[in-house]
Scaffold this active site. Structure first.
Site, PDB file in Angstrom:
ATOM      1  N   SER A 114      -9.836  -0.737   7.273  1.00 46.11           N
ATOM      2  CA  SER A 114      -9.239  -0.546   5.950  1.00 46.11           C
ATOM      3  C   SER A 114      -8.479  -1.736   5.373  1.00 46.11           C
ATOM      4  O   SER A 114      -8.071  -1.702   4.214  1.00 46.11           O
ATOM      5  CB  SER A 114      -8.290   0.660   5.974  1.00 46.11           C
ATOM      6  N   LYS A 167       0.858  -1.182   0.000  1.00 42.97           N
ATOM      7  CA  LYS A 167       0.000   0.000   0.000  1.00 42.97           C
ATOM      8  C   LYS A 167       0.897   1.236   0.000  1.00 42.97           C
ATOM      9  O   LYS A 167       1.939   1.242   0.670  1.00 42.97           O
ATOM     10  CB  LYS A 167      -0.880  -0.046   1.254  1.00 42.97           C
ATOM     11  N   SER A 185      -9.654   1.630   3.137  1.00 43.48           N
ATOM     12  CA  SER A 185      -8.803   2.401   2.271  1.00 43.48           C
ATOM     13  C   SER A 185      -7.761   1.586   1.510  1.00 43.48           C
ATOM     14  O   SER A 185      -7.185   2.088   0.543  1.00 43.48           O
ATOM     15  CB  SER A 185      -8.089   3.472   3.100  1.00 43.48           C
TER      16      SER A 185
END
Lengths: 95, 486
Positions: B175, B76, B151
């Site tokens: 997330s 990420k 997210s």
């Protein structure tokens, strides 16, 4: 607790975010809805309950006050927008 | 090749059936072919990946390889990576090359993994749909009209589409678990403090935690082995031994006590999601577990408490983006205040600005006690709900999200987006671990079963999830997208 335009402008100034008049009214609307949702908290009986800041109730660890880091100024300034002679450049602050 | 789990790939690398270079080239090609459709990557680091792959193959030839040596992974874009752009999904950091690696990145590099690239995400991890990214939304590989969740949406979509065997995510209010559920993969949020936060761009420091996102619980166990552990550079990292999470994967589940929080099966839950979750729970009964209803009475207050605590911490954390030391700077500032204000107005998107303003307001004079202190007290009650429940049961089970993935553009109002996280957010407030595992489909969109345990129960969660995956094959199903672009 109703949110007013002046609250948004104060928060925007404290947070150092430029907000236009149009944006301010949009923020008043959005933030009011969020705070209305948040206001449900007022319905919880928290008498005698201590605030929880850390999920494991841990306290800050301490270490000896010794220099352990090496100077990496050049490396760290490589990602800065404007530097000169090892100094960060900003608009004149003191006349 | 890309239909294999990380564990199968590790075996193929170990036996010499596959080289890391072949594997890395294969995934890079898949990212190139389909990456643009999904928009799951912000940066692809092909040259570095191939160098790492060659180094891994040499290490293996020399006999110094470990289980993850040569394993391609995606990160990420919230993990700082030395010399590679770390944007956090924001215009603010579009020009930011971190001068150092996050501890987790360093640990995975030491384990010999290969970094394929950095995945798309909601800006500063603030979102549940990946639509707040400066780099545009990510599409769900199961249905290109649906969101992948957020997210960590880019990581989830990339794993589901077979663009990487596994990826890292972070979870502040759901997330990792919610995008894992929406994309039909397995995602683990460890206990707060289990994985170092050093070098992970901070959103809400008392809630943030990094974890693995992969095809199976077994894959997650291998990754957590490499990620977990104490780090002196993160003052909230916990000094506690790390077990081998793979050792207990096969422990039998007979006698396991499962609690179903009644608040997780109430109003707002899609009936088809509920059906899938209840069927999953019955699988555990067939494995010898017992099931009872429990109550987490303060569940309803988790979202309100979170939207005080997380924005408060964010308003403080994000004050570092000042247009002076790194990140975006506006043109021609007239003075220092103008430099700060316009750099931040231009660099941050709407949702980030909203949360900074909420946090600044609730922390300001005259409002602090009514909001922040109150929310912290409620946070203690929420944690106590879980601790009480774990007196009676070993794990809790329920849906990871009230609905399957929703359509792109469907949630225009911020509050309706926030309410999506009803089943995941309390877990971060309490600091306990949680895992989402695939448990069925509603109209070809995946459903996630969430399993929660008490603090540091990661081994148990992985064991429970692995046993489920030995009996079911939901986690092995692939979207057509992964097949078509093969």
């Amino acid at each position: 607790m109703a949110l007013e335009d002046s609250h948004v402008r104060r928060a925007a100034h404290l947070a150092r975010i430029a907000v236009s008049d149009d944006q301010a009214s949009g923020f008043v609307e959005d933030l009011s809805r969020i705070l209305d949702m948040v206001d449900q908290l007022q319905g919880v009986d928290t008498d005698g309950v201590a605030p929880l800041a850390h999920p494991l109730d841990a306290t800050q660890r301490l270490r000896a006050d010794e220099v352990t880091e090496t100077n990496q100024r050049d490396t760290f300034q490589r990602c800065a927008p404007a530097v000169e002679n090892g100094l960060y450049l900003v608009p004149r602050v003191v006349e | 090749m890309h239909d294999k789990t990380l564990t199968q790939i590790a075996n193929a690398l170990g036996s010499g059936e596959l080289s890391s270079r072949e594997l890395t080239e294969h995934y890079l090609q898949r990212i190139q072919q389909s990456g643009a459709i999904l928009n799951s990557f912000i940066s692809v680091t092909a040259d570095q990946a191939l160098e790492q792959a060659d180094a891994a193959d040499q290490a293996r030839a020399k006999g110094t390889a470990g289980l993850l040596t040569g394993m391609p992974l995606a990160l990420k874009d919230i993990f700082c990576t030395q010399g590679i752009k770390t944007s956090c999904g924001s215009r603010m950091l579009d020009n930011f090359n971190a001068p150092y690696d996050a501890t987790v990145v360093e640990k995975l590099k030491t384990a010999g993994t290969v970094t394929l690239g950095k995945t798309n995400m909601d800006e500063f991890a603030m979102g549940s749909s990946n639509e707040s990214s400066y780099y545009g939304p990510v599409k769900n590989p199961w249905d290109l009209t649906a969101v992948p969740g957020g997210s960590s949406g880019g990581s989830a979509a990339a794993v589901a589409a077979g663009l990487t065997p596994a990826a890292l995510g972070t979870d502040t209010g759901g997330s990792i678990r919610q995008p894992a559920a929406f994309c039909g993969i397995t995602g683990l949020k460890p206990t707060y403090g289990r994985v170092s936060r050093y070098g992970i761009i901070a959103y809400a420091s008392s809630l943030d935690q990094a974890g693995p996102m992969a095809r199976s619980a077994e894959d997650c166990a291998h990754l957590l082995n490499a990620m977990a552990g104490h780090d002196g550079r993160d003052s909230t990292s916990v000094a506690r031994g790390v077990p081998d999470y793979t050792e207990t994967l096969n422990s039998p589940l007979s006698g396991l006590k499962i609690g179903l929080p009644k608040e997780y099966f109430g109003e707002g839950l899609d009936p088809e999601v509920e059906k899938a979750v209840r069927e999953a729970v019955s699988v555990f009964e067939s494995l010898g577990a017992t099931v009872r209803d429990v109550s987490l009475p303060h569940t309803h207050y988790a979202i309100p408490a979170y939207y005080v605590i997380a924005p408060a911490e964010a308003s403080s954390n994000l004050s570092r983006f000042d247009g002076v030391r790194f990140g975006h700077r506006c043109d021609n500032p007239s003075d220092l205040i103008d430099l700060y204000k316009r750099s931040r107005a231009e660099g941050f998107g709407d949702e980030v600005q909203r949360r900074i303003l909420i946090g600044t307001h609730t922390l300001s004079e005259g409002f602090f006690d009514a909001y922040y202190t109150k929310a912290q007290k409620v946070r203690r009650l929420i944690r106590q709900d879980f601790l009480d429940a774990f007196e009676d049961v070993d794990v809790l089970m329920g849906p990871a999200s009230p609905t399957p993935a929703f359509d792109l553009g469907a949630k225009k109002d911020p509050v309706s987006m926030y309410l999506q996280d009803i089943y995941t957010i309390a877990v971060n407030l309490a600091g306990i671990p949680g895992i989402s595992v695939p448990a069925g489909f509603v109209d070809r969109r995946p459903v996630g079963l969430q399993i929660l345990g008490t603090h540091f129960a990661e081994a148990q969660l992985l064991n429970v999830a692995h046993q489920f995956q030995q009996t079911t094959d939901w986690h092995l199903q692939r979207p057509d997208f992964a097949e078509e672009s093969a």
